[in-house]
Design an enzyme around this catalytic site. Structure first.
Site, PDB file in Angstrom:
ATOM      1  N   SER A 228       0.220   1.010  20.382  1.00 25.10           N
ATOM      2  CA  SER A 228       0.514   0.392  19.100  1.00 25.10           C
ATOM      3  C   SER A 228      -0.742   0.352  18.238  1.00 25.10           C
ATOM      4  CB  SER A 228       1.030  -1.040  19.295  1.00 25.10           C
ATOM      5  OG  SER A 228       2.168  -1.067  20.128  1.00 25.10           O
TER       6      SER A 228
ATOM      7  N   GLU B  90      -2.362   6.401  18.016  1.00 28.85           N
ATOM      8  CA  GLU B  90      -1.639   7.543  17.451  1.00 28.85           C
ATOM      9  C   GLU B  90      -2.200   7.866  16.072  1.00 28.85           C
ATOM     10  OE1 GLU B  90       0.451   7.277  14.708  1.00 28.85           O
ATOM     11  OE2 GLU B  90       0.449   5.103  14.480  1.00 28.85           O
TER      12      GLU B  90
ATOM     13  N   ALA C 259       1.491  11.531  11.227  1.00 31.91           N
ATOM     14  CA  ALA C 259       1.965  11.403   9.848  1.00 31.91           C
ATOM     15  C   ALA C 259       3.469  11.576   9.885  1.00 31.91           C
ATOM     16  CB  ALA C 259       1.321  12.469   8.953  1.00 31.91           C
TER      17      ALA C 259
ATOM     18  N   LYS D 249      -9.015   4.102  14.967  1.00 34.23           N
ATOM     19  CA  LYS D 249      -7.662   4.125  14.391  1.00 34.23           C
ATOM     20  C   LYS D 249      -7.644   3.422  13.044  1.00 34.23           C
ATOM     21  CE  LYS D 249      -3.173   3.985  13.847  1.00 34.23           C
ATOM     22  NZ  LYS D 249      -2.455   5.129  13.278  1.00 34.23           N
TER      23      LYS D 249
ATOM     24  N   ALA E 290     -10.218   2.730  11.119  1.00 37.79           N
ATOM     25  CA  ALA E 290     -11.128   3.412  10.196  1.00 37.79           C
ATOM     26  C   ALA E 290     -10.502   4.674   9.622  1.00 37.79           C
ATOM     27  CB  ALA E 290     -12.437   3.748  10.910  1.00 37.79           C
TER      28      ALA E 290
ATOM     29  N   SER F 261      -0.161   9.493  -7.017  1.00 33.62           N
ATOM     30  CA  SER F 261       1.235   9.106  -6.844  1.00 33.62           C
ATOM     31  C   SER F 261       1.410   7.670  -7.289  1.00 33.62           C
ATOM     32  CB  SER F 261       1.645   9.245  -5.372  1.00 33.62           C
ATOM     33  OG  SER F 261       1.016   8.245  -4.590  1.00 33.62           O
TER      34      SER F 261
ATOM     35  N   CYS G 254       1.460   2.043   8.495  1.00 32.82           N
ATOM     36  CA  CYS G 254       0.090   1.920   8.998  1.00 32.82           C
ATOM     37  C   CYS G 254      -0.984   1.657   7.957  1.00 32.82           C
ATOM     38  CB  CYS G 254      -0.288   3.190   9.779  1.00 32.82           C
ATOM     39  SG  CYS G 254       0.514   3.305  11.379  1.00 32.82           S
TER      40      CYS G 254
ATOM     41  N   PHE H  59       9.336   6.049   2.014  1.00 34.98           N
ATOM     42  CA  PHE H  59       7.973   5.990   1.499  1.00 34.98           C
ATOM     43  C   PHE H  59       7.359   7.375   1.312  1.00 34.98           C
ATOM     44  CE2 PHE H  59       6.574   6.454   5.890  1.00 34.98           C
ATOM     45  CZ  PHE H  59       5.319   7.047   5.793  1.00 34.98           C
TER      46      PHE H  59
ATOM     47  N   ARG I 231       9.199   1.475   5.238  1.00 33.02           N
ATOM     48  CA  ARG I 231       8.210   0.398   5.310  1.00 33.02           C
ATOM     49  C   ARG I 231       7.123   0.565   4.242  1.00 33.02           C
ATOM     50  NH1 ARG I 231       7.139   0.533  11.726  1.00 33.02           N
ATOM     51  NH2 ARG I 231       7.545   2.739  11.308  1.00 33.02           N
TER      52      ARG I 231
END
Length: 466
Positions: free
Chosen positions: A130, A161, A164, A220, A222, A269, A276, A338, A346
């Site tokens: 996680s 992980e 993407a 992760k 960073a 965008s 994340c 998203f 999310r």
């Protein structure tokens, strides 16, 4: 080093499901069991309609399920037989209590760790998968050490992980790197090599990076913070482009040609989303505050503030352009996920947009090719607390872009689905109220062609000054 024959993953979500499905596909001799206490989710994984949309995932699940890939609610049985146990449960940002709005809620992590400690009857390698704050493994290790017995002991690893969504399967099959952090003890290093040997079945050894436990956890946070920083940076520049008449696409392209900068994550965008980026930056902010580094905390928090500003700025531009009011006007939202190629909503910019437009008393028509109406209802009425009566009165979920755009005052593109690039915009224009406005929040539309059709086009990061 013992040979791994059985792997358990606690948590059947966006990380655990794809990760362990790919492991099963690459390691036919290893039994992989994904467990979750949510019966409906496990039932979905065992059905013809798996609960996660990710290109390539369905084919792998269908090919391996029932052979060496299994989905179950029997958490204890999976723990008992596994050599390696991935903990891949949800770690949402805390909404109340100490650290609310910034710190990760580790209740599910702790519950899973305690379950492993209670059930295990032999040595286990426990892997935090996680997204977690730095030094989460310390609390997991304390729980496991406190429950070690003469015949039962545990090693803890960090294996974050770097997926993407939309390209998760490709990322897993051909990763830039696999990061494995361990305690720098003989047992810890041995456990590290046991997990590395699983990945080495298909990942080149030079891409398997081994580090200290805390370095892995911080990497992760960073990595996501640095990527989000690039997006917020180009979005900040997009505001300047609109004010000066510059073109943000031209600016980002020219900057990206510099080998020191590179072109990736320099696409302006309406704002970043996903599970994340924001969560990890807020974790980094909270970590910095707890370490008495307020300037560092303020620096990273600004990345999030800029992202929120970008969404608000875009929403306000819609209202200004539509003659400073959208009360009872019909607004078409194209895209609710998203990003493209995922059904994940999310932190989606669309949620913030719809919420803003509802406050302005607009009527909203939404189309997304992968997000079901039930998810939109949940995101807006449960997560963001929009009044259900207002939602039912003002929001309509449509089954096509053409239906959603029929009779509206404005079309707003919020997700970069490929299908939106090739719609019949002459057909859409013909059924819209005039003047017909179209807002491109993802820089994907053929602006020149739309203007020839008759649209009033507003594109993020592109000013009208010549």
């Amino acid at each position: 080093m013992s040979f791994t024959t059985k792997i358990c993953c606690i948590g059947a979500g966006y990380v655990g499901g794809p990760t362990c499905a790919v492991i099963a596909s690459k390691c036919a001799d290893i039994k992989v069991t994904i467990v979750d206490i949510n019966q409906a989710r496990i039932d979905a994984w065992n059905s013809k309609d798996i609960p996660i949309y990710e290109p390539g995932l369905e084919e792998i699940v269908f090919a391996q399920r029932g052979k060496n890939l299994f989905f179950s609610t029997d958490v204890d049985a999976a723990i008992l037989e596994a050599d390696l146990i991935f903990v891949s449960v949800n770690t949402p940002t805390k909404k109340t209590g100490m650290g609310a709005g910034f710190a990760a809620d580790l209740a599910y992590i702790e519950a899973a760790t305690r379950r492993i400690a209670l059930v295990a009857k032999s040595h286990k390698i426990v892997i935090e998968k996680s997204t977690v704050p730095c030094r989460t493994a310390e609390s997991m290790r304390k729980i496991l050490d406190a429950n070690s017995r003469a015949d039962v002991n545990f090693d803890i690893l960090s294996n974050p992980e770097f997926l993407a969504e939309g390209t998760a399967i490709k990322d897993l099959q051909n990763p830039d790197r696999v990061l494995i952090g361990s305690m720098q003890t003989e047992a810890g290093l041995k456990a590290q090599q046991a997990l590395a040997s699983v990945y080495a079945r298909w990942v080149p050894k030079e891409r398997i990076v081994t580090t200290r436990l805390w370095s892995s956890e911080l990497t992760k946070l960073a990595s996501n913070a640095l990527l989000a920083q690039r997006i917020s940076s180009i979005n900040a520049l997009s505001a300047i482009c609109e004010a000066t008449g510059a073109d943000v696409d031209e600016v980002s392209y020219a900057c990206g040609l510099d080998s020191r900068i590179g072109p990736k994550f320099l696409k302006a965008s309406v704002g970043f989303g996903g599970s994340c980026f924001q969560k990890d930056i807020l974790n980094l902010v909270y970590l910095s505050q707890s370490l008495h580094l307020p300037e560092v905390a303020d620096y990273w928090n600004q990345v999030v503030l800029m992202n929120e500003y970008q969404k608000r700025r875009f929403a306000e531009s819609v209202v200004r352009t539509l003659f400073n009011t959208i009360t009872n006007k019909n607004i078409c939202i194209l895209g609710f996920a998203f990003k493209k190629d995922t059904g994940d909503t999310r932190e989606s910019a669309a949620i913030a947009m719809v919420k803003y437009f509802l406050k302005e008393n607009a009527n909203i028509r939404i189309y997304d090719p992968k997000v079901p109406a039930s998810q939109m209802l949940y995101d807006l009425t449960v997560e963001d607390k929009v009044d259900v009566e207002q939602y039912n009165k003002r929001v309509t979920v449509c089954d096509s872009a053409y239906t959603a755009a029929d009779g509206v005052d404005a079309v707003i593109v919020l997700t970069e689905w490929d299908e939106f690039k090739t719609l019949d915009y002459k057909r859409i224009y013909g059924k819209m109220n005039k003047p017909a406005f179209i807002f491109d929040g993802r820089l994907i539309l053929p602006t020149a062609e739309l203007k020839k059709i008759g649209f009033q086009t507003i594109t993020i990061g592109k000013g009208d000054v010549e």
